[in-house]
Design a protein around this motif. Structure first.
Motif, short mmCIF file in Angstrom:
data_model
loop_
_atom_site.label_atom_id
_atom_site.label_comp_id
_atom_site.label_asym_id
_atom_site.label_seq_id
_atom_site.Cartn_x
_atom_site.Cartn_y
_atom_site.Cartn_z
N LEU A 136 0.82 -1.20 0.00
CA LEU A 136 0.00 0.00 0.00
C LEU A 136 0.86 1.26 0.00
CD1 LEU A 136 -2.79 1.43 0.33
CD2 LEU A 136 -2.39 1.29 2.81
N LEU A 137 1.83 1.32 0.90
CA LEU A 137 2.66 2.52 1.01
C LEU A 137 3.54 2.71 -0.23
CD1 LEU A 137 3.75 2.27 4.76
CD2 LEU A 137 2.01 3.76 3.78
N ASN A 138 4.13 1.63 -0.72
CA ASN A 138 5.04 1.75 -1.85
C ASN A 138 4.34 2.17 -3.13
OD1 ASN A 138 7.16 1.04 -0.21
ND2 ASN A 138 7.19 -1.10 -0.84
N GLU A 139 3.05 1.86 -3.23
CA GLU A 139 2.32 2.19 -4.45
C GLU A 139 1.51 3.48 -4.34
OE1 GLU A 139 -0.09 -1.18 -5.44
OE2 GLU A 139 1.64 -2.45 -5.97
N ASN A 140 1.32 3.99 -3.10
CA ASN A 140 0.40 5.11 -2.95
C ASN A 140 0.87 6.23 -2.04
OD1 ASN A 140 -2.23 3.90 -4.28
ND2 ASN A 140 -1.39 2.29 -2.96
N TYR A 141 2.02 6.10 -1.37
CA TYR A 141 2.43 7.08 -0.37
C TYR A 141 3.42 8.07 -0.96
CZ TYR A 141 4.07 8.77 4.23
OH TYR A 141 4.37 9.54 5.33
N LEU A 209 -0.04 8.48 7.02
CA LEU A 209 -1.40 8.60 6.49
C LEU A 209 -1.36 8.31 4.99
CD1 LEU A 209 -4.36 9.42 6.50
CD2 LEU A 209 -3.63 11.81 6.38
N CYS A 210 -2.11 7.28 4.58
CA CYS A 210 -2.05 6.86 3.18
C CYS A 210 -3.41 6.32 2.74
CB CYS A 210 -0.97 5.78 3.01
SG CYS A 210 -0.78 5.18 1.32
N VAL A 211 -3.88 6.78 1.60
CA VAL A 211 -5.11 6.29 0.99
C VAL A 211 -4.79 5.90 -0.45
CG1 VAL A 211 -7.45 6.91 0.23
CG2 VAL A 211 -6.60 7.71 2.44
N HIS A 212 -5.34 4.79 -0.88
CA HIS A 212 -5.12 4.32 -2.24
C HIS A 212 -5.48 5.42 -3.24
CE1 HIS A 212 -5.36 1.88 -5.89
NE2 HIS A 212 -4.73 0.92 -5.23
N LYS A 213 -4.68 5.55 -4.30
CA LYS A 213 -4.86 6.64 -5.26
C LYS A 213 -6.27 6.72 -5.81
CE LYS A 213 -0.05 6.41 -6.83
NZ LYS A 213 0.84 6.07 -7.96
N TYR A 362 18.97 7.67 9.06
CA TYR A 362 18.14 6.53 8.68
C TYR A 362 18.05 6.42 7.16
CZ TYR A 362 14.43 10.12 8.42
OH TYR A 362 13.68 11.23 8.13
N SER A 363 17.67 5.24 6.70
CA SER A 363 17.71 4.93 5.28
C SER A 363 16.32 5.03 4.66
CB SER A 363 18.25 3.50 5.08
OG SER A 363 18.17 3.12 3.73
N VAL A 364 16.22 5.76 3.55
CA VAL A 364 14.98 5.86 2.79
C VAL A 364 15.28 5.44 1.35
CG1 VAL A 364 13.18 7.39 1.91
CG2 VAL A 364 14.06 7.70 4.23
N SER A 365 14.67 4.36 0.92
CA SER A 365 14.89 3.84 -0.43
C SER A 365 13.74 4.22 -1.33
CB SER A 365 15.05 2.32 -0.41
OG SER A 365 16.19 1.94 0.35
N SER A 366 14.05 4.44 -2.61
CA SER A 366 13.03 4.78 -3.60
C SER A 366 13.25 3.96 -4.86
CB SER A 366 13.09 6.27 -3.96
OG SER A 366 12.94 7.08 -2.82
N ARG A 367 12.15 3.70 -5.57
CA ARG A 367 12.23 3.01 -6.84
C ARG A 367 12.17 4.03 -7.97
NH1 ARG A 367 7.55 0.55 -7.69
NH2 ARG A 367 6.57 1.46 -5.83
N LEU A 368 13.02 3.86 -8.97
CA LEU A 368 12.95 4.67 -10.18
C LEU A 368 12.06 3.94 -11.18
CD1 LEU A 368 16.68 5.75 -10.55
CD2 LEU A 368 14.78 7.15 -9.77
N LEU A 369 11.02 4.62 -11.65
CA LEU A 369 10.04 3.98 -12.52
C LEU A 369 10.47 4.07 -13.99
CD1 LEU A 369 6.82 5.38 -10.82
CD2 LEU A 369 8.08 3.29 -10.29
N ASN A 370 10.61 2.90 -14.61
CA ASN A 370 10.90 2.81 -16.04
C ASN A 370 12.22 3.46 -16.45
OD1 ASN A 370 8.38 1.48 -16.74
ND2 ASN A 370 7.41 3.47 -16.32
N HIS A 371 13.21 3.42 -15.55
CA HIS A 371 14.51 3.94 -15.94
C HIS A 371 15.30 2.83 -16.64
CE1 HIS A 371 18.54 5.73 -15.70
NE2 HIS A 371 17.90 6.89 -15.57
N PRO A 372 15.96 3.12 -17.75
CA PRO A 372 16.63 2.05 -18.51
C PRO A 372 17.84 1.45 -17.83
CG PRO A 372 17.12 4.22 -19.44
CD PRO A 372 16.07 4.43 -18.40
#
Length: 458
Positions: A136-141, A209-213, A362-372
């Motif tokens: 939920l958090l990774n897709e909507n936060y 606080l997170c609500v689905h898109k 502290y560590s905060v990781s992020s995903r890069l979307l569609n990066h080659p």
């Protein structure tokens, strides 16, 4: 038209060859088309087209944008917050105390949700539930405006962030869909002792606080806040502290993000926002070069034996600020003892064997979307730096060296406490991003960022 309808329509139109569209219409005028998998079709499109579609869907899914500056906030209507015990925009206080006194009785029944949804108190000891929460958090936060980067929380990180000493299971409020039990909403709080000016109060620290898109236009956020408030009130607490990247009524203090590139090449290739525009890659590599090794004698990772000394250092440091946490020994142990890929803390041991300085991130990781090329970024976020034996700039330079050696791409910090004292010398850049601190049901004078002595990992 719903998001999914738009999604299918865009994909169908873009994936079909231009010359075949007219012919396809004639052939299928009498014949229903078989259902298509939109995600398979999305993956088959060129990368640039995928990004265009994702940006369009992002704009349709988030609804009206919330204000990120005070100027935008002045023209915004806050239907929910205008009914809450929080300062109104433009209010100024010289007194301290609750805005409304606590009522004698607290509502026993949970607040009503829209039809088809139900409350769930999440069991954070269950790996299955934690995996659902991560999803939920990774897709909507915390969406980025261009939808090219997304959160990448791990179960280990969320266990650290949500389960300090004295955490309460009932303060982890989830919302599920009746039909498939899917988790689509979440809000959490932690009990915390907070010092506001000269007053120490037990408060709820609100987080995640997170609500689905696709549900953000259903006004589910106010219901989540009301339900959490009810559960907090049941424990005899009437105040809360929280932070947000948007402007709500009304910020107690507004701080800015600063960052220091550790891997300029990767950040350039990933088109990371905030890099200096007038600097090419070769110049950036030279400008941001760090020493290979640390230079502070006695610098080493924190151990359990150091907690008492670190607790004393933090008490002395945080007592100087107008907003700060009052932590117990157990809380210092929880928040600062190193955990791989979650929290790193280092201390400086003096000649007499006593701890003279401490620094943690502290560590905060992020995903890069569609990066080659690159799949993600790792950011180190400064939590605390305190001490008496080492120059803060020297200790922070060593911290940058250690973070880089651990594979972090960037080092981030707020301009709270006395952090600004080393930003310029260590080549931190200010970002076009703010974080605002709020108090619920408490009035007091506003404060500048350098009077804020707390950072909320999220």
């Amino acid at each position: 038209m719903t998001d999914s309808d738009l999604f299918d329509t865009v994909l169908t139109e873009d994936a079909r060859p231009k010359g075949a569209r007219k012919k396809q219409k004639k052939e299928d005028a009498w014949k229903p088309e078989a259902p298509r998998d939109p995600f398979v079709m999305l993956n088959s499109l060129p990368e640039t087209k995928q990004q265009e579609i994702q940006r369009a869907l992002h704009l349709f899914s988030i609804g009206p944008s919330l204000p990120k500056t005070l100027q935008q906030a002045r023209t915004h209507t806050y239907r929910f917050w205008d009914s809450q015990p929080v300062p109104k925009l433009g209010d100024s206080f010289v007194t301290h105390g609750p805005i409304v006194e606590r009522e004698g009785s607290v509502r026993k029944e949970p607040y009503s949700l829209p039809s088809g949804f139900s409350w769930d108190t999440l069991d954070l000891s269950s790996p299955t539930v934690m995996n659902e929460l991560c999803t939920l958090l990774n897709e909507n936060y915390a969406d980025e405006d261009d939808n090219t980067i997304a959160c990448d929380f791990s179960q280990e990180y969320l266990q650290w962030a949500l389960q300090p000493p004295n955490w309460l299971p009932q303060w982890n409020c989830g919302v599920r869909v009746h039909s498939n039990n899917k988790l689509v909403g979440f809000i959490a709080a932690l009990p915390a002792d907070v010092r506001v000016h000269e007053t120490e109060k037990r408060m709820a620290q609100v987080k995640f606080l997170c609500v689905h898109k696709r549900l953000r236009l259903k006004r589910m956020t106010p219901v989540l806040i009301r339900e959490l408030t009810r559960r907090v009130n049941q424990q005899g607490l009437s105040q809360a502290v929280y932070s947000a990247g948007i402007v709500l009524p009304t910020p107690l203090s507004s701080c800015r993000y600063w960052h220091r590139p550790l891997s300029p090449r990767k950040l350039t290739e990933a088109s990371y926002q905030g890099l200096r525009q007038n600097m090419n890659l070769q110049r950036a590599l030279k400008f941001y070069r760090l020493p290979e090794t640390t230079k502070t004698p006695g610098l080493r990772p924190l151990t359990g034996a150091d907690v008492v000394g670190v607790h004393s250092l933090l008490q002395a440091k945080l007592s100087k600020f107008h907003l700060s946490s009052v932590m117990s020994l157990q809380e210092v142990e929880h928040w600062l003892l190193p955990r791989e890929h979650v929290i790193d803390t280092y201390v400086v041991e003096g000649a007499a064997g006593t701890v003279t300085d401490v620094v943690s991130f502290y560590s905060v990781s992020s995903r890069l979307l569609n990066h080659p090329v690159h799949t993600g970024l790792r950011a180190a976020h400064l939590l605390y730096v305190a001490g008496t034996g080492t120059d803060p700039a020297d200790l922070m330079e060593d911290t940058l060296v250690l973070a880089k050696s651990k594979g972090f791409d960037i080092f981030c910090a707020f301009d709270v406490m006395d952090h600004k004292s080393f930003f310029e010398n260590l080549k931190f850049n200010i970002m076009n991003k703010s974080v605002h601190y709020y108090l619920y049901n408490w009035m007091c004078p506003k404060m500048s960022p350098d009077k804020v002595g707390v950072v909320f990992p999220s």
